[in-house]
Design a protein around this motif. Structure first.
Motif, PDB file in Angstrom:
ATOM      1  N   LYS A   1     -16.931  19.821 -12.397  1.00  0.00           N
ATOM      2  CA  LYS A   1     -16.246  20.938 -11.751  1.00  0.00           C
ATOM      3  C   LYS A   1     -15.734  20.540 -10.369  1.00  0.00           C
ATOM      4  N   ASP A   2     -16.251  19.443  -9.835  1.00  0.00           N
ATOM      5  CA  ASP A   2     -15.855  19.039  -8.484  1.00  0.00           C
ATOM      6  C   ASP A   2     -15.048  17.733  -8.533  1.00  0.00           C
ATOM      7  N   ARG A   3     -14.023  17.764  -9.419  1.00  0.00           N
ATOM      8  CA  ARG A   3     -13.249  16.538  -9.650  1.00  0.00           C
ATOM      9  C   ARG A   3     -12.673  15.961  -8.368  1.00  0.00           C
ATOM     10  N   ARG A   4     -12.246  16.838  -7.489  1.00  0.00           N
ATOM     11  CA  ARG A   4     -11.522  16.346  -6.313  1.00  0.00           C
ATOM     12  C   ARG A   4     -12.447  16.007  -5.151  1.00  0.00           C
ATOM     13  N   SER A   5     -13.749  16.165  -5.353  1.00  0.00           N
ATOM     14  CA  SER A   5     -14.669  15.943  -4.239  1.00  0.00           C
ATOM     15  C   SER A   5     -14.874  14.456  -3.967  1.00  0.00           C
ATOM     16  N   GLY A   6     -14.575  13.624  -4.949  1.00  0.00           N
ATOM     17  CA  GLY A   6     -14.800  12.204  -4.761  1.00  0.00           C
ATOM     18  C   GLY A   6     -16.189  11.755  -5.158  1.00  0.00           C
ATOM     19  N   ARG A   7     -17.011  12.702  -5.638  1.00  0.00           N
ATOM     20  CA  ARG A   7     -18.365  12.333  -6.051  1.00  0.00           C
ATOM     21  C   ARG A   7     -18.303  11.305  -7.184  1.00  0.00           C
ATOM     22  N   ILE A   8     -17.428  11.581  -8.155  1.00  0.00           N
ATOM     23  CA  ILE A   8     -17.238  10.609  -9.235  1.00  0.00           C
ATOM     24  C   ILE A   8     -16.003   9.786  -8.893  1.00  0.00           C
ATOM     25  N   PRO A   9     -16.173   8.496  -8.691  1.00  0.00           N
ATOM     26  CA  PRO A   9     -15.025   7.684  -8.281  1.00  0.00           C
ATOM     27  C   PRO A   9     -13.999   7.555  -9.399  1.00  0.00           C
ATOM     28  N   VAL A  10     -12.742   7.589  -9.007  1.00  0.00           N
ATOM     29  CA  VAL A  10     -11.675   7.360  -9.986  1.00  0.00           C
ATOM     30  C   VAL A  10     -10.981   6.050  -9.629  1.00  0.00           C
ATOM     31  N   SER A  11     -10.391   5.441 -10.641  1.00  0.00           N
ATOM     32  CA  SER A  11      -9.661   4.207 -10.394  1.00  0.00           C
ATOM     33  C   SER A  11      -8.179   4.545 -10.172  1.00  0.00           C
ATOM     34  N   ARG A  12      -7.301   3.653 -10.510  1.00  0.00           N
ATOM     35  CA  ARG A  12      -5.885   3.852 -10.184  1.00  0.00           C
ATOM     36  C   ARG A  12      -5.350   5.159 -10.761  1.00  0.00           C
ATOM     37  N   PHE A  13      -5.755   5.485 -11.980  1.00  0.00           N
ATOM     38  CA  PHE A  13      -5.349   6.759 -12.564  1.00  0.00           C
ATOM     39  C   PHE A  13      -6.599   7.573 -12.881  1.00  0.00           C
ATOM     40  N   ASN A  14      -6.549   8.866 -12.605  1.00  0.00           N
ATOM     41  CA  ASN A  14      -7.685   9.693 -12.979  1.00  0.00           C
ATOM     42  C   ASN A  14      -7.563  10.123 -14.440  1.00  0.00           C
ATOM     43  N   ALA A  15      -8.639  10.723 -14.951  1.00  0.00           N
ATOM     44  CA  ALA A  15      -8.691  11.029 -16.375  1.00  0.00           C
ATOM     45  C   ALA A  15      -7.652  12.075 -16.765  1.00  0.00           C
ATOM     46  N   GLY A  16      -7.303  12.964 -15.824  1.00  0.00           N
ATOM     47  CA  GLY A  16      -6.276  13.956 -16.121  1.00  0.00           C
ATOM     48  C   GLY A  16      -4.928  13.296 -16.343  1.00  0.00           C
ATOM     49  N   GLN A  17      -4.633  12.307 -15.526  1.00  0.00           N
ATOM     50  CA  GLN A  17      -3.375  11.574 -15.689  1.00  0.00           C
ATOM     51  C   GLN A  17      -3.373  10.795 -17.002  1.00  0.00           C
ATOM     52  N   LYS A  18      -4.528  10.253 -17.350  1.00  0.00           N
ATOM     53  CA  LYS A  18      -4.628   9.523 -18.620  1.00  0.00           C
ATOM     54  C   LYS A  18      -4.433  10.465 -19.804  1.00  0.00           C
ATOM     55  N   LEU A  19      -5.059  11.638 -19.683  1.00  0.00           N
ATOM     56  CA  LEU A  19      -4.934  12.636 -20.746  1.00  0.00           C
ATOM     57  C   LEU A  19      -3.481  13.074 -20.887  1.00  0.00           C
ATOM     58  N   ASN A  20      -2.844  13.359 -19.753  1.00  0.00           N
ATOM     59  CA  ASN A  20      -1.450  13.805 -19.775  1.00  0.00           C
ATOM     60  C   ASN A  20      -0.542  12.747 -20.399  1.00  0.00           C
ATOM     61  N   ALA A  21      -0.771  11.493 -20.025  1.00  0.00           N
ATOM     62  CA  ALA A  21       0.070  10.422 -20.562  1.00  0.00           C
ATOM     63  C   ALA A  21      -0.073  10.318 -22.081  1.00  0.00           C
ATOM     64  N   ALA A  22      -1.323  10.363 -22.565  1.00  0.00           N
ATOM     65  CA  ALA A  22      -1.552  10.213 -24.002  1.00  0.00           C
ATOM     66  C   ALA A  22      -0.985  11.408 -24.776  1.00  0.00           C
TER      67      ALA A  22
ATOM     68  N   PRO B   1       0.795  -1.222   0.000  1.00  0.00           N
ATOM     69  CA  PRO B   1       0.000   0.000   0.000  1.00  0.00           C
ATOM     70  C   PRO B   1       0.829   1.275   0.000  1.00  0.00           C
ATOM     71  N   ASP B   2       2.056   1.227   0.526  1.00  0.00           N
ATOM     72  CA  ASP B   2       2.844   2.445   0.566  1.00  0.00           C
ATOM     73  C   ASP B   2       3.638   2.645  -0.722  1.00  0.00           C
ATOM     74  N   ARG B   3       3.599   1.681  -1.619  1.00  0.00           N
ATOM     75  CA  ARG B   3       4.321   1.831  -2.885  1.00  0.00           C
ATOM     76  C   ARG B   3       3.326   1.869  -4.028  1.00  0.00           C
ATOM     77  N   ARG B   4       3.078   3.076  -4.528  1.00  0.00           N
ATOM     78  CA  ARG B   4       2.116   3.189  -5.611  1.00  0.00           C
ATOM     79  C   ARG B   4       2.668   2.589  -6.898  1.00  0.00           C
ATOM     80  N   PHE B   5       3.999   2.713  -7.063  1.00  0.00           N
ATOM     81  CA  PHE B   5       4.613   2.206  -8.294  1.00  0.00           C
ATOM     82  C   PHE B   5       5.737   1.236  -7.966  1.00  0.00           C
ATOM     83  N   SER B   6       5.971   0.320  -8.895  1.00  0.00           N
ATOM     84  CA  SER B   6       7.041  -0.660  -8.700  1.00  0.00           C
ATOM     85  C   SER B   6       8.395   0.008  -8.920  1.00  0.00           C
ATOM     86  N   SER B   7       9.459  -0.658  -8.496  1.00  0.00           N
ATOM     87  CA  SER B   7      10.805  -0.107  -8.685  1.00  0.00           C
ATOM     88  C   SER B   7      11.094   0.120 -10.154  1.00  0.00           C
TER      89      SER B   7
END
Lengths: 275, 203
Positions: free
Chosen positions: B108-129, B19-25
């Motif tokens: 507009k309330d992305r960080r409120s937790g109303r809409i659940p996100v999985s391991r990566f949120n859509a902003g991270q997905k957008l940034n990666a792509a 749980p304390d390691r979000r990413f592998s080595s």
């Protein structure tokens, strides 16, 4: 919990499960692996690759119609650039204002007092001229656009100096001479012109730009100005002029640019000619 | 099929990191190498692009060589990362979008937790792509600018330069945004739904 199918990563998840199966719990893996594909993955769409492909497509379109598009954006931005005191607008890709391409570690820091220009090679009388010597020669003033091969153009730059052909006459060009090689103070940069180009085109050994001694960053105190050609022909920090029997391609010309670099009819560009 | 929940809760111990390691080595190394190469690319680009820096540093040939080398090497950490199953699985997670991802990005309330996100949120997905797309464009236009594979006319090289410059600006903005968000939100998503996922992992 167990009947919640992973919606994003069915395949990879199952790889993980089968690893588990190999190591310790084959029975546990059976139920998962027998599913041909997790149903929920249909709920997730491969938008990632679509975004990647869209960006690549945009880049390809920009490359294909880059010229007209760039012209349109430059037309929008150039009024802003002209009045922008911060200079920030010059950071926006495209045309506008001087840009500096320096190929050496340091630009020569020369004062007018220690400046020397030598003229040698196939001449009757090799010369070494000081700043004052050049200032004593008949002066010429031209106001001309300056066009770089990378696209930027400076309108109506006001140059003052001595026409090159007057300098060459003073040294006396021998009949064997066919071309002129120019050397920069840094030793790394050279340029060339044919004798015909020197005689027919507007070519100046320039000392002043827009009413002031040419600054170091602009190639001062003395630089070459080849009016009808792209900027790379107008060698900065001019230190030596050598008369030779054949054209020696210069720094950029050894890197793919045209030797005869007339604005608008060379290097595959169609800029408005400068005359 | 209809009972499938829109969440990505880890259910199998072997694919769940501690749980304390979000990413592998492997992922941390890939990220560090990629970040260094892109960082070198941005710094050398700035030296060539911003006039005062260009004047102060000079040595255009050397700066260009460093820039090109870093650019050509940039895909290498990502390619090597594909050897890692964890990296591949995270790439696949970043690549897949759900309806709730789209809703999350639009809300507009992305960080409120109303809409659940999985391991990566859509902003991270957008940034990666966007980052991957930008890297491909930069490599392609850079190849034209360098004239390595084909002797392109100068006009084509100028057009490629223009696309390269704009793309580099966009990528730099994305990198700055990436760093700002990382500093603001830490290494993981601290929204209630993400916390809930993390708590569940601990259990």
């Amino acid at each position: 919990m167990d009947n919640r199918a992973p919606y994003e990563l069915g395949k990879t998840r199952r790889i993980g499960v089968s690893c588990l199966a190999l190591s310790s719990a084959p029975a546990h893996a059976d139920g998962v692996e027998s599913q041909p594909s997790p149903p929920a993955i249909e709920a997730a769409r491969p938008y990632g690759r679509r975004i990647v492909l869209s960006v690549v497509g945009l880049g390809a379109v920009g490359f294909a119609i880059g010229g007209p598009l760039q012209g349109a954006i430059d037309a929008l931005l150039s009024p802003v650039r002209r009045v922008d005191p911060t200079g920030l607008s010059s950071l926006v890709p495209g045309e506008g204002g001087w840009r500096y391409y320096s190929v050496t570690a340091q630009q020569p820091d020369l004062t007018t007092a220690d400046y020397r220009l030598s003229i040698d090679g196939l001449v009757d009388q090799p010369l070494t001229l000081t700043w004052d010597d050049i200032a004593d020669l008949p002066q010429t003033s031209w106001t001309r656009d300056f066009q770089c091969v990378t696209g930027w153009r400076v309108d109506d730059a006001a140059w003052q100096g001595v026409e090159l052909r007057a300098l060459l006459e003073a040294a006396g060009v021998q009949s064997a001479a066919r071309a002129v090689t120019f050397y920069s103070h840094d030793g790394a940069y050279t340029e060339s012109l044919t004798i015909e180009q020197v005689e027919q085109d507007e070519v100046m050994v320039a000392t002043h730009l827009d009413g002031a001694v040419i600054s170091r960053d602009h190639g001062g105190p003395v630089r070459l100005l080849v009016v009808p050609m792209y900027g790379y022909k107008s060698l900065k920090w001019l230190s030596r002029i050598e008369l030779v029997d054949t054209v020696n391609p210069g720094y950029w010309e050894e890197r793919g640019y045209d030797v005869d670099a007339y604005v608008g009819s060379s290097n595959g560009r169609n800029d408005d000619p400068v005359t | 099929m209809t009972s499938t929940p829109m969440s990505d809760r880890p259910t199998v111990a072997t694919t769940t990191p501690s749980p304390d390691r979000r990413f592998s080595s492997a992922e941390v190394v890939v990220h560090a190498a990629f970040a260094v190469l892109i960082g070198i690319g941005i710094v050398t680009a700035a030296i060539m692009w911003i006039d005062p820096l260009a004047i102060a540093v000079g040595r255009r040939e050397l700066v260009r060589t460093v820039h090109v080398t870093a650019g050509v090497l940039a895909p290498l950490p990502l390619a090597l990362g594909l050897l890692s199953a964890r990296f591949r699985s995270d790439v696949a997670r970043l690549e897949r979008w759900t309806d709730s991802d789209v809703d999350w990005l639009r809300s507009k309330d992305r960080r409120s937790g109303r809409i659940p996100v999985s391991r990566f949120n859509a902003g991270q997905k957008l940034n990666a792509a966007l980052t991957i797309g930008a890297i491909i464009v930069l490599l392609g236009t850079g190849t034209v600018m360098g004239g390595w594979l084909w002797s392109w006319p100068t006009a084509a090289r100028t057009d490629a330069t223009w696309v390269h410059d704009w793309t580099a600006f966009a990528l730099t903005a994305a990198v700055i945004g990436h760093v700002v968000f990382a500093l603001r939100y830490g290494r993981g998503d601290s929204s209630p739904s993400a916390v809930a996922v993390a708590v569940e992992r601990l259990e």
